[in-house]
Write a protein that holds these residues in place. Structure first.
Motif, mmCIF file in Angstrom:
data_model
loop_
_atom_site.group_PDB
_atom_site.id
_atom_site.type_symbol
_atom_site.label_atom_id
_atom_site.label_comp_id
_atom_site.label_asym_id
_atom_site.label_seq_id
_atom_site.Cartn_x
_atom_site.Cartn_y
_atom_site.Cartn_z
ATOM 1 N N GLY A 12 13.968 -46.791 -37.383
ATOM 2 C CA GLY A 12 14.529 -45.992 -38.460
ATOM 3 C C GLY A 12 13.704 -46.016 -39.727
ATOM 4 O O GLY A 12 13.812 -45.111 -40.556
ATOM 5 N N ASP A 13 12.866 -47.044 -39.893
ATOM 6 C CA ASP A 13 11.962 -47.116 -41.034
ATOM 7 C C ASP A 13 10.657 -46.367 -40.771
ATOM 8 O O ASP A 13 9.984 -45.928 -41.709
ATOM 9 C CB ASP A 13 11.630 -48.579 -41.361
ATOM 10 N N VAL A 14 10.287 -46.255 -39.512
ATOM 11 C CA VAL A 14 9.002 -45.666 -39.151
ATOM 12 C C VAL A 14 9.095 -44.148 -39.000
ATOM 13 O O VAL A 14 8.208 -43.405 -39.449
ATOM 14 C CB VAL A 14 8.467 -46.309 -37.854
ATOM 15 N N GLU A 15 10.145 -43.655 -38.362
ATOM 16 C CA GLU A 15 10.218 -42.227 -38.053
ATOM 17 C C GLU A 15 10.148 -41.321 -39.284
ATOM 18 O O GLU A 15 9.490 -40.274 -39.230
ATOM 19 C CB GLU A 15 11.468 -41.935 -37.227
ATOM 20 N N PRO A 16 10.788 -41.657 -40.413
ATOM 21 C CA PRO A 16 10.631 -40.767 -41.575
ATOM 22 C C PRO A 16 9.176 -40.650 -42.035
ATOM 23 O O PRO A 16 8.730 -39.569 -42.437
ATOM 24 C CB PRO A 16 11.505 -41.430 -42.644
ATOM 25 N N PHE A 17 8.419 -41.748 -41.976
ATOM 26 C CA PHE A 17 7.018 -41.701 -42.385
ATOM 27 C C PHE A 17 6.194 -40.859 -41.420
ATOM 28 O O PHE A 17 5.278 -40.130 -41.840
ATOM 29 C CB PHE A 17 6.460 -43.121 -42.483
ATOM 30 N N LEU A 18 6.508 -40.939 -40.138
ATOM 31 C CA LEU A 18 5.796 -40.102 -39.172
ATOM 32 C C LEU A 18 6.129 -38.627 -39.380
ATOM 33 O O LEU A 18 5.264 -37.755 -39.217
ATOM 34 C CB LEU A 18 6.147 -40.530 -37.748
ATOM 35 N N ALA A 19 7.378 -38.345 -39.745
ATOM 36 C CA ALA A 19 7.757 -36.957 -40.048
ATOM 37 C C ALA A 19 6.973 -36.446 -41.250
ATOM 38 O O ALA A 19 6.482 -35.302 -41.259
ATOM 39 C CB ALA A 19 9.262 -36.872 -40.312
ATOM 40 N N LEU A 20 6.838 -37.269 -42.287
ATOM 41 C CA LEU A 20 6.068 -36.875 -43.459
ATOM 42 C C LEU A 20 4.596 -36.717 -43.110
ATOM 43 O O LEU A 20 3.931 -35.785 -43.589
ATOM 44 C CB LEU A 20 6.251 -37.911 -44.568
ATOM 45 N N ALA A 21 4.075 -37.607 -42.270
ATOM 46 C CA ALA A 21 2.674 -37.510 -41.859
ATOM 47 C C ALA A 21 2.408 -36.190 -41.141
ATOM 48 O O ALA A 21 1.401 -35.517 -41.414
ATOM 49 C CB ALA A 21 2.317 -38.691 -40.954
ATOM 50 N N ARG A 22 3.295 -35.808 -40.241
ATOM 51 C CA ARG A 22 3.092 -34.558 -39.506
ATOM 52 C C ARG A 22 3.165 -33.358 -40.444
ATOM 53 O O ARG A 22 2.378 -32.409 -40.331
ATOM 54 C CB ARG A 22 4.124 -34.440 -38.383
ATOM 55 N N ALA A 23 4.111 -33.378 -41.367
ATOM 56 C CA ALA A 23 4.225 -32.267 -42.316
ATOM 57 C C ALA A 23 2.979 -32.183 -43.192
ATOM 58 O O ALA A 23 2.482 -31.081 -43.486
ATOM 59 C CB ALA A 23 5.474 -32.449 -43.176
ATOM 60 N N ALA A 24 2.455 -33.323 -43.611
ATOM 61 C CA ALA A 24 1.259 -33.331 -44.452
ATOM 62 C C ALA A 24 0.041 -32.832 -43.684
ATOM 63 O O ALA A 24 -0.795 -32.096 -44.229
ATOM 64 C CB ALA A 24 1.010 -34.739 -44.990
ATOM 65 N N CYS A 25 -0.069 -33.229 -42.416
ATOM 66 C CA CYS A 25 -1.180 -32.742 -41.590
ATOM 67 C C CYS A 25 -1.113 -31.228 -41.418
ATOM 68 O O CYS A 25 -2.134 -30.532 -41.510
ATOM 69 C CB CYS A 25 -1.173 -33.438 -40.237
ATOM 70 N N LEU A 26 0.073 -30.703 -41.183
ATOM 71 C CA LEU A 26 0.239 -29.255 -41.040
ATOM 72 C C LEU A 26 -0.120 -28.512 -42.316
ATOM 73 O O LEU A 26 -0.544 -27.358 -42.277
ATOM 74 C CB LEU A 26 1.676 -28.929 -40.629
ATOM 75 N N ALA A 27 0.057 -29.200 -43.453
ATOM 76 C CA ALA A 27 -0.285 -28.585 -44.741
ATOM 77 C C ALA A 27 -1.771 -28.731 -45.077
ATOM 78 O O ALA A 27 -2.205 -28.301 -46.151
ATOM 79 C CB ALA A 27 0.560 -29.218 -45.846
ATOM 80 N N GLY A 28 -2.542 -29.337 -44.168
ATOM 81 C CA GLY A 28 -3.984 -29.422 -44.343
ATOM 82 C C GLY A 28 -4.492 -30.696 -44.977
ATOM 83 O O GLY A 28 -5.677 -30.804 -45.302
ATOM 84 N N HIS A 29 -3.620 -31.702 -45.126
ATOM 85 C CA HIS A 29 -4.045 -32.959 -45.724
ATOM 86 C C HIS A 29 -4.569 -33.925 -44.665
ATOM 87 O O HIS A 29 -4.211 -33.830 -43.484
ATOM 88 C CB HIS A 29 -2.880 -33.594 -46.477
ATOM 89 N N GLN A 30 -5.390 -34.860 -45.079
ATOM 90 C CA GLN A 30 -5.873 -35.915 -44.197
ATOM 91 C C GLN A 30 -4.962 -37.118 -44.382
ATOM 92 O O GLN A 30 -4.807 -37.631 -45.494
ATOM 93 C CB GLN A 30 -7.321 -36.283 -44.537
ATOM 94 N N VAL A 31 -4.351 -37.575 -43.289
ATOM 95 C CA VAL A 31 -3.297 -38.587 -43.382
ATOM 96 C C VAL A 31 -3.587 -39.734 -42.425
ATOM 97 O O VAL A 31 -3.914 -39.514 -41.255
ATOM 98 C CB VAL A 31 -1.911 -37.991 -43.047
ATOM 99 N N ARG A 32 -3.440 -40.946 -42.930
ATOM 100 C CA ARG A 32 -3.464 -42.140 -42.075
ATOM 101 C C ARG A 32 -2.167 -42.898 -42.312
ATOM 102 O O ARG A 32 -1.742 -43.068 -43.466
ATOM 103 C CB ARG A 32 -4.667 -43.022 -42.391
ATOM 104 N N THR A 33 -1.545 -43.362 -41.220
ATOM 105 C CA THR A 33 -0.252 -44.023 -41.315
ATOM 106 C C THR A 33 -0.336 -45.420 -40.707
ATOM 107 O O THR A 33 -0.720 -45.576 -39.549
ATOM 108 C CB THR A 33 0.840 -43.217 -40.588
ATOM 109 N N ALA A 34 0.025 -46.425 -41.509
ATOM 110 C CA ALA A 34 0.050 -47.812 -41.031
ATOM 111 C C ALA A 34 1.481 -48.173 -40.665
ATOM 112 O O ALA A 34 2.394 -48.011 -41.475
ATOM 113 C CB ALA A 34 -0.483 -48.752 -42.110
ATOM 114 N N VAL A 35 1.669 -48.650 -39.431
ATOM 115 C CA VAL A 35 3.010 -48.914 -38.915
ATOM 116 C C VAL A 35 3.048 -50.270 -38.224
ATOM 117 O O VAL A 35 2.013 -50.809 -37.822
ATOM 118 C CB VAL A 35 3.446 -47.822 -37.917
ATOM 119 N N PRO A 36 4.245 -50.840 -38.064
ATOM 120 C CA PRO A 36 4.370 -52.072 -37.272
ATOM 121 C C PRO A 36 4.180 -51.783 -35.793
ATOM 122 O O PRO A 36 4.254 -50.628 -35.353
ATOM 123 C CB PRO A 36 5.794 -52.539 -37.573
ATOM 124 N N ASP A 37 3.944 -52.816 -35.036
ATOM 125 C CA ASP A 37 3.789 -52.673 -33.586
ATOM 126 C C ASP A 37 5.157 -52.527 -32.922
ATOM 127 O O ASP A 37 6.167 -53.048 -33.401
ATOM 128 C CB ASP A 37 3.080 -53.899 -33.009
#
Length: 403
Positions: A12-37
């Protein structure tokens, strides 16, 4: 724009960040996301790096009780968080982003960003750090303390003191710069994003303008349909979904038995998601009206369910509300009573049933109450599905990065 996202915790802490990452990538930004294992969240197609901490393993070994956490703090939690802090600094330095967006657990993120001369943005997946007079800090109580509400938020800021040595050690990896590392440790973020729906959490009047209630950031649906067994089950008559996510405490088998008995009394089947061990289904309770899975995608099953029985984590709360179905919240710890209280206040759930007080009778009564909440739930779900929380969040980030 180069965006560095860092998050920590359960799915539940990770999925919102992945949603934001995908939206940012679609908007043309370069995104790196650090997540727990081993979070269970789907990062396919994204630039993902590891924070070298496994919260699933920590929960499996320690459970979720405050007593267990306290006893394991020095030997398990402190070393694990030290690793996370150092990994966050390394990833921020290596990526050289234009802006850093971070979860509250990633305590080194704002200091690292400040040392590098870039803005940082805090994401409060739970509104627990921004004081307000309207409600107390969600991790402490759901009881309105009136004039004392604001003072309850001081407790959340003690984490930096608990880990001060680990934080200072992690910041030693930063390159030399104009800002002394000791001073950087005290620096704060430039803005706050709260990925919650105003349909569930009305914006407090005393939040500052730097705090943005964006709307929910829903997990990106995985392409495809339910497998044949899941499809037949969810199409073959009314059912309740039951899942407690990353929770693990007490007698999971007794909980499973109570849930299935309560559903049967209401003429419903039960789809059980065992998660990290919060529910198990004893053989005597199984039958054709029960389907047990390790996990299921919420967007595939919740819109078909009559109701959802869950722990009240922010992600699951929003998934059920977005699906347009009522909830029965069984809170375990932390912010879960807060979200259960909000759902009840919004007319989307009966009063929460604490996990220690679960019985078939109490759950049966709560499930019966959800029948009269279905209309309100469907209306609210339609409203939440119109929100575009990630677009609102990106607007804030784009403004900060160029200012």
């Amino acid at each position: 724009m180069k965006i560095m996202l860092l998050t920590a915790g359960s799915r539940g802490d990770v999925e919102p960040f992945l949603a934001l990452a995908r939206a940012a990538c679609l908007a043309g930004h370069q995104v790196r996301t650090a997540v727990p294992d081993n979070s269970g969240a789907d990062g396919a197609g994204l630039d993902i790096v590891s924070l070298h901490i496994d919260f699933a393993q920590l929960v499996s070994e320690q459970g979720v009780s405050p007593r267990a956490a306290a006893s394991a703090f020095r030997s398990v939690i402190r070393p694990a968080m030290a690793t996370l802090f150092s990994a966050a600094v390394e990833h921020i330095t290596a990526f050289a982003p234009d802006i850093v967006v971070y979860h509250p657990k990633v305590l080194t993120a704002p200091a690292a960003a400040y040392s590098l001369g870039i803005p940082s943005v805090l994401v409060e997946t739970v509104p627990s750090l921004t004081p307000t007079r309207e409600f107390p800090a969600p991790f402490l109580t759901t009881r309105n303390l009136g004039p004392f509400n604001r003072s309850t938020y001081r407790a959340a800021h003690l984490a930096a003191l608990m880990f001060r040595r680990e934080l200072a050690r992690a910041l030693q990896a930063l390159p030399p710069g104009p800002v002394p590392k000791a001073a950087a440790l005290k620096m704060r973020h430039q803005a706050t994003l709260i990925p919650a729906s105003p349909r569930l959490l009305p914006r407090p009047a005393d939040w500052p303008s730097s705090v943005h209630l964006t709307g929910h950031w829903p997990a990106t649906p995985i392409a495809g349909q339910p497998d044949a067994e899941l499809e037949d089950f969810t199409r073959g008559g009314d059912f309740v979904y039951a899942g407690f996510g990353s929770m693990k405490a007490g007698d999971a088998a007794s909980r499973g038995e109570a849930i299935i008995t309560a559903a049967r009394r209401n003429g419903l089947k039960t789809l059980v998601s065992e998660g990290w061990g919060g529910i198990s289904v004893p053989p005597a309770s199984r039958g054709a009206d029960v389907l047990v899975r390790r996990s299921v995608e919420h967007h595939l099953v919740m819109p078909r369910a009559a109701a959802a029985i869950h722990h009240g984590g922010a992600g699951t709360v929003h998934a059920a509300a977005r699906a347009g179905i009522p909830s029965v919240v069984v809170p375990f710890i932390a912010d879960q009573p807060f979200w259960g209280h909000l759902l009840n206040r919004a007319g989307l759930a009966p009063e929460p049933v604490p996990y220690r007080k679960i019985t078939a009778d109490r759950l049966s009564h709560a499930i019966a109450q959800t029948q009269e909440l279905r209309g309100r739930a469907a209306e609210t779900g339609a409203q939440i599905r119109q929100e575009d929380g990630t677009a609102a969040a990106l607007g804030v980030l784009e403004t900060l990065a160029v200012s």
